[in-house]
Design an enzyme around this catalytic site. Structure first.
Site, short mmCIF file in Angstrom:
data_model
loop_
_atom_site.label_atom_id
_atom_site.label_comp_id
_atom_site.label_asym_id
_atom_site.label_seq_id
_atom_site.Cartn_x
_atom_site.Cartn_y
_atom_site.Cartn_z
N HIS A 171 38.96 44.17 27.61
CA HIS A 171 38.48 44.93 28.78
C HIS A 171 38.77 46.39 28.51
O HIS A 171 39.95 46.77 28.37
CB HIS A 171 39.21 44.49 30.04
CG HIS A 171 39.10 43.02 30.31
ND1 HIS A 171 38.20 42.49 31.20
CD2 HIS A 171 39.75 41.95 29.76
CE1 HIS A 171 38.32 41.17 31.22
NE2 HIS A 171 39.25 40.82 30.34
N HIS A 173 36.95 39.86 23.22
CA HIS A 173 37.55 39.78 24.56
C HIS A 173 38.53 40.92 24.73
O HIS A 173 39.72 40.80 24.43
CB HIS A 173 38.23 38.41 24.73
CG HIS A 173 38.80 38.16 26.10
ND1 HIS A 173 39.14 36.90 26.54
CD2 HIS A 173 39.09 39.00 27.13
CE1 HIS A 173 39.63 36.98 27.76
NE2 HIS A 173 39.62 38.25 28.14
N HIS A 199 35.33 34.21 32.15
CA HIS A 199 36.73 33.83 32.10
C HIS A 199 36.87 32.49 32.83
O HIS A 199 36.37 32.34 33.95
CB HIS A 199 37.59 34.86 32.83
CG HIS A 199 37.87 36.11 32.06
ND1 HIS A 199 36.89 36.88 31.52
CD2 HIS A 199 39.05 36.72 31.76
CE1 HIS A 199 37.44 37.93 30.92
NE2 HIS A 199 38.75 37.86 31.04
N GLU A 232 42.17 30.23 32.38
CA GLU A 232 43.31 31.10 32.06
C GLU A 232 44.44 30.64 33.00
O GLU A 232 45.37 29.98 32.56
CB GLU A 232 42.94 32.57 32.29
CG GLU A 232 44.07 33.57 32.02
CD GLU A 232 43.71 35.02 32.39
OE1 GLU A 232 42.75 35.22 33.16
OE2 GLU A 232 44.40 35.94 31.90
N ASP A 255 42.58 41.32 24.92
CA ASP A 255 42.42 41.31 26.38
C ASP A 255 42.58 42.70 26.99
O ASP A 255 41.58 43.37 27.28
CB ASP A 255 43.39 40.29 27.01
CG ASP A 255 42.91 39.74 28.34
OD1 ASP A 255 41.77 40.04 28.74
OD2 ASP A 255 43.67 38.99 28.99
N ASP A 256 43.84 43.12 27.20
CA ASP A 256 44.13 44.43 27.80
C ASP A 256 45.24 45.08 26.99
O ASP A 256 46.41 45.10 27.40
CB ASP A 256 44.57 44.25 29.26
CG ASP A 256 43.48 43.59 30.09
OD1 ASP A 256 42.52 44.28 30.45
OD2 ASP A 256 43.58 42.37 30.32
#
Ligand code: ADE
Ligand code: ZN
Length: 345
Positions: A24, A22, A202, A205, A283-284
């Site tokens: 991005h 996961h 997703h 969240e 994630d990011d």
């Protein structure tokens, strides 16, 4: 499993082989690279400097992050831009003992600015091949549809991507969750499944457990990204445990986006204790204060009840939850066992 002194546990977390499922890729764009690409491509940014951009990373919600994240991605125009972004991530991942990664990309963020989907996919796929050849990382791409856009727009994106069908292994669903339930994308996900693509989404969240239910029942998601709100619904937890549906959890992201107030208050230990197939992910990473090992280190620091057995479970789950072939998973688990044996002896 025998406990280790904290310093040894930290070294084990860093060195254990792991998969990241996961991440991005547009969220791995560091401010320095954003400014370098802006200059190279003649893109004017609404921030005067790297420092000014970093100072804007004070998020209050998922949407407040997404507004800045989409602005950052506006500097990506050419194949080599996409290549450089992904390559920088792979170098960081290799340093974190990542041996396999399935990375998300958001084509609509680029095609809506006039960038051809070919530019995006060819640049990213080139970086994936080089990651394998030079870093020994197996890397795959997952195309995400932006859920704040329409299902028709998702269908159009799928159509544009089909000439490159062999360059990505699955599809996902990301962007603003609240008000955009999974069932909005029922038909396009059904088509993707017919095409033999893996499907993830997703859910849970910021959105309610009902969105996790519809990701499972309507989209037939094979993994749920985040999913941390499942604990609000015991029947949902029973279903996720029984079917071993993986949850790709992102601890630092959850704190930065205010899903949890603090890392010490994160429900990762409860998710593990419930018997869920949980994984840890970044994630990011350029926006949330760290790459994969930063997530492991900060989470185990903040939650001292997490121990060696949890570390093993998280790494093992990451391979189990991946879409890699069975033989590759067995090789990675054997390498994982070797590292754990070394630390125990
Ligand atoms: N796109 C990038 N990061 C995301 C996240 N945490 N949730 C939804 N969409 C995203
Ligand atoms: Zn995400």
């Amino acid at each position: 499993m025998k406990e280790l002194p904290r310093a040894d546990l930290n070294a084990l977390l860093r060195q254990m082989p792991k998969a990241e499922l996961h991440m991005h890729v547009e969220g791995s764009l560091e401010p320095e690279l954003i400014f370098r690409l802006a200059q190279r491509n003649g893109v004017v940014l609404p921030y005067a400097s790297v420092e000014a951009l970093r100072a804007a990373y004070a998020f209050t919600s998922l949407q407040s992050f997404l507004d800045i994240y989409y602005a950052g991605a506006s500097v990506l125009l050419k194949q080599e831009d996409f290549f450089e972004m992904a390559w920088a991530y792979f170098e960081r991942a290799a340093a974190d003992s990542v041996v396999h990664t399935e990375i998300f990309f958001d084509p609509q963020t680029h095609t809506d600015r006039g960038v051809a989907i070919e530019t995006v996919i060819v640049g990213l796929a080139h970086a994936c091949r080089r990651a394998h050849a030079e870093l020994g990382i197996s890397a795959r791409l997952i195309l995400c549809f932006l859920r704040h856009l329409s299902e028709d727009a998702a269908f159009a994106t799928l159509e544009q991507a089909l000439p490159y069908r062999d360059q990505f292994i699955g599809v996902g669903l990301d962007s603003s969750e609240r008000g955009h339930p999974p069932e909005k994308f029922a038909r396009v996900f059904a088509r993707c499944r017919e095409l033999g693509l893996h499907v993830v989404a997703h859910a849970g969240e910021e959105g309610p457990p009902a969105y996790i239910w519809s990701a499972l029942e309507v989209l037939k998601a094979e993994r749920v990204d985040h999913g941390v709100r499942c604990l609000e619904d015991p029947a949902l937890v029973r279903r996720l445990v029984a079917e071993r549906v993986p949850l790709t959890v992102c601890p630092l992201s959850n704190v930065l986006l205010r899903v949890f107030d603090t890392l010490a208050g994160h429900n990762l230990p409860a998710l593990l204790d419930a018997g869920l197939c949980v994984t840890v992910n970044s994630d990011d990473p350029a926006y949330f204060g760290g790459y994969l090992n930063d997530n492991f280190a900060a989470t185990f620091d903040a939650l001292p009840q997490l121990n060696v057995a949890h570390a093993y479970a998280l790494a093992h789950n990451s391979f189990e939850a991946s879409f890699a072939p069975t033989a590759a998973k067995a090789r990675w688990v054997a390498a994982l066992d070797e590292v754990f044996a070394r630390f125990r002896s």
